[in-house]
Design a protein around this motif. Structure first.
Motif, PDB file in Angstrom:
ATOM      1  N   PHE A   5       0.774  -1.204  -0.090  1.00  0.00           N
ATOM      2  CA  PHE A   5       0.009  -0.038  -0.107  1.00  0.00           C
ATOM      3  C   PHE A   5       0.898   1.195  -0.101  1.00  0.00           C
ATOM      4  N   PHE A   6       0.697   2.170  -0.649  1.00  0.00           N
ATOM      5  CA  PHE A   6       1.457   3.454  -0.724  1.00  0.00           C
ATOM      6  C   PHE A   6       0.620   4.896  -0.535  1.00  0.00           C
ATOM      7  N   TYR A   7       1.188   5.328   0.353  1.00  0.00           N
ATOM      8  CA  TYR A   7       0.656   6.643   0.868  1.00  0.00           C
ATOM      9  C   TYR A   7       1.390   7.935   0.637  1.00  0.00           C
ATOM     10  N   PRO A   8       1.032   8.519  -0.694  1.00  0.00           N
ATOM     11  CA  PRO A   8       2.254   9.493  -1.118  1.00  0.00           C
ATOM     12  C   PRO A   8       2.226  10.893  -0.100  1.00  0.00           C
ATOM     13  N   ASP A   9       1.446  11.131   0.724  1.00  0.00           N
ATOM     14  CA  ASP A   9       1.588  12.172   1.489  1.00  0.00           C
ATOM     15  C   ASP A   9       1.405  11.739   3.179  1.00  0.00           C
ATOM     16  N   PHE A  10       1.856  10.691   3.582  1.00  0.00           N
ATOM     17  CA  PHE A  10       1.621  10.222   4.854  1.00  0.00           C
ATOM     18  C   PHE A  10       2.126  11.341   5.839  1.00  0.00           C
ATOM     19  N   PHE A  11       3.169  12.052   5.519  1.00  0.00           N
ATOM     20  CA  PHE A  11       3.681  13.111   6.324  1.00  0.00           C
ATOM     21  C   PHE A  11       3.666  14.619   5.406  1.00  0.00           C
ATOM     22  N   ASN A  12       3.117  15.450   5.851  1.00  0.00           N
ATOM     23  CA  ASN A  12       2.956  16.486   5.199  1.00  0.00           C
ATOM     24  C   ASN A  12       4.446  17.164   4.776  1.00  0.00           C
ATOM     25  N   GLU A  13       4.468  18.340   4.044  1.00  0.00           N
ATOM     26  CA  GLU A  13       5.766  18.983   3.350  1.00  0.00           C
ATOM     27  C   GLU A  13       6.416  19.576   4.618  1.00  0.00           C
ATOM     28  N   ALA A  14       5.718  20.206   5.680  1.00  0.00           N
ATOM     29  CA  ALA A  14       6.456  20.617   6.626  1.00  0.00           C
ATOM     30  C   ALA A  14       7.080  19.873   7.640  1.00  0.00           C
ATOM     31  N   GLU A  15       6.269  18.823   7.884  1.00  0.00           N
ATOM     32  CA  GLU A  15       7.035  17.662   8.786  1.00  0.00           C
ATOM     33  C   GLU A  15       8.168  17.077   7.897  1.00  0.00           C
ATOM     34  N   LEU A 127       5.330   3.544   2.150  1.00  0.00           N
ATOM     35  CA  LEU A 127       4.959   2.403   1.497  1.00  0.00           C
ATOM     36  C   LEU A 127       5.052   1.088   2.492  1.00  0.00           C
ATOM     37  N   ILE A 128       3.994   0.507   2.578  1.00  0.00           N
ATOM     38  CA  ILE A 128       3.410  -0.662   3.481  1.00  0.00           C
ATOM     39  C   ILE A 128       3.697  -2.044   2.693  1.00  0.00           C
ATOM     40  N   MET A 129       4.425  -2.850   3.121  1.00  0.00           N
ATOM     41  CA  MET A 129       4.687  -4.112   2.550  1.00  0.00           C
ATOM     42  C   MET A 129       4.162  -5.015   3.546  1.00  0.00           C
ATOM     43  N   LYS A 130       3.215  -6.139   3.342  1.00  0.00           N
ATOM     44  CA  LYS A 130       2.995  -7.058   4.255  1.00  0.00           C
ATOM     45  C   LYS A 130       2.476  -8.274   3.613  1.00  0.00           C
ATOM     46  N   ALA A 131       1.723  -9.195   4.608  1.00  0.00           N
ATOM     47  CA  ALA A 131       1.485 -10.355   4.129  1.00  0.00           C
ATOM     48  C   ALA A 131       2.537 -11.314   3.424  1.00  0.00           C
ATOM     49  N   GLU A 132       2.222 -11.931   2.238  1.00  0.00           N
ATOM     50  CA  GLU A 132       3.249 -12.871   1.387  1.00  0.00           C
ATOM     51  C   GLU A 132       4.201 -11.958   0.595  1.00  0.00           C
ATOM     52  N   THR A 133       4.010 -10.691   0.639  1.00  0.00           N
ATOM     53  CA  THR A 133       4.942  -9.718  -0.238  1.00  0.00           C
ATOM     54  C   THR A 133       6.361  -9.915  -0.083  1.00  0.00           C
ATOM     55  N   GLN A 134       7.022 -10.201   0.844  1.00  0.00           N
ATOM     56  CA  GLN A 134       8.328 -10.593   1.119  1.00  0.00           C
ATOM     57  C   GLN A 134       8.856 -11.702   0.586  1.00  0.00           C
ATOM     58  N   HIS A 135       7.985 -12.918   0.459  1.00  0.00           N
ATOM     59  CA  HIS A 135       8.146 -14.366  -0.076  1.00  0.00           C
ATOM     60  C   HIS A 135       7.795 -14.200  -1.539  1.00  0.00           C
ATOM     61  N   LEU A 136       6.860 -13.811  -2.026  1.00  0.00           N
ATOM     62  CA  LEU A 136       6.418 -13.786  -3.512  1.00  0.00           C
ATOM     63  C   LEU A 136       6.855 -12.887  -4.443  1.00  0.00           C
ATOM     64  N   TRP A 137       7.460 -11.617  -3.902  1.00  0.00           N
ATOM     65  CA  TRP A 137       7.979 -10.362  -4.605  1.00  0.00           C
ATOM     66  C   TRP A 137       9.277 -10.030  -4.051  1.00  0.00           C
ATOM     67  N   GLU A 138      10.158  -9.441  -5.138  1.00  0.00           N
ATOM     68  CA  GLU A 138      11.310  -8.518  -4.759  1.00  0.00           C
ATOM     69  C   GLU A 138      11.235  -7.249  -4.924  1.00  0.00           C
ATOM     70  N   HIS A 139      11.885  -6.264  -4.551  1.00  0.00           N
ATOM     71  CA  HIS A 139      12.163  -5.006  -4.784  1.00  0.00           C
ATOM     72  C   HIS A 139      13.441  -4.401  -4.990  1.00  0.00           C
ATOM     73  N   ARG A 140      13.556  -3.150  -5.427  1.00  0.00           N
ATOM     74  CA  ARG A 140      14.718  -2.642  -5.689  1.00  0.00           C
ATOM     75  C   ARG A 140      14.474  -1.062  -5.737  1.00  0.00           C
ATOM     76  N   LEU A 141      15.698  -0.336  -5.418  1.00  0.00           N
ATOM     77  CA  LEU A 141      15.639   1.236  -5.896  1.00  0.00           C
ATOM     78  C   LEU A 141      16.848   1.196  -6.912  1.00  0.00           C
ATOM     79  N   PRO A 142      16.442   1.370  -8.381  1.00  0.00           N
ATOM     80  CA  PRO A 142      17.566   1.315  -9.547  1.00  0.00           C
ATOM     81  C   PRO A 142      18.177   2.581  -9.305  1.00  0.00           C
TER      82      PRO A 142
END
Length: 161
Positions: A5-15, A127-142
């Motif tokens: 799940f993606f939350y683009p503005d979880f923290f506002n700009e000032a914070e 960005l929240i990752m949970k459930a089976e995400t870490q077993h079935l998916w991999e991720h990177r910052l290219p």
């Protein structure tokens, strides 16, 4: 399968600006691109506890570890990986907070290596990752050739004993 799940503005700009400035001072003071805050360490800085507690309260979860990654520019990256170590439990709940320059983050199915799903991690996003995400998916910052300023990523986890 898996949940992200993606939350683009979880923290506002000032914070986000305040947190980025504070976290950058840690990076500069300690001359590290990576720092891990663990439960047995000295007390966490107040700002880091505030970030953790805001996420923990919103999702009713607990974290005892935080990894800070500092990316100086688009040349700094993180290759494909999964956060599926035993000490994270069967289905880890991982919260990844971004401050600073926006960067593309990618997922791909671990076995098939496709599809590649891209998310633009923005200043103050979560960005929240949970459930089976870490077993079935991999991720990177290219790496990117697009000019990019500094970025700090905080990854919160619960390490089981």
């Amino acid at each position: 399968p898996g949940e992200a799940f993606f939350y683009p503005d979880f923290f506002n700009e000032a914070e986000s600006n305040v947190y980025f400035s504070f976290l950058s001072s840690i990076v500069i003071r300690e001359s590290q691109l990576l720092k891990v805050f663990e439960p047995a360490e000295e007390p966490w800085p107040d700002q880091l506890r505030q970030i953790r507690d805001n996420i923990a309260k919103a999702f009713e979860v607990e974290f005892n570890t935080c990894q800070l990654n500092y990316y100086r520019d688009g040349k700094d990256s993180m290759d494909w990986h999964r956060d599926n170590q035993k000490e994270l439990g069967r289905y880890p709940f991982i919260a990844s907070v971004s401050f600073g320059a926006s960067r593309i983050f990618q997922f791909r199915h671990y076995a098939e290596k496709i599809p590649i799903i891209s998310v633009d991690l923005t200043h103050g996003s979560l960005l929240i990752m949970k459930a089976e995400t870490q077993h079935l998916w991999e991720h990177r910052l290219p790496k990117t050739i697009i000019p990019s300023g500094p970025r700090i990523n905080l990854t919160f986890r619960l390490i089981l004993k």
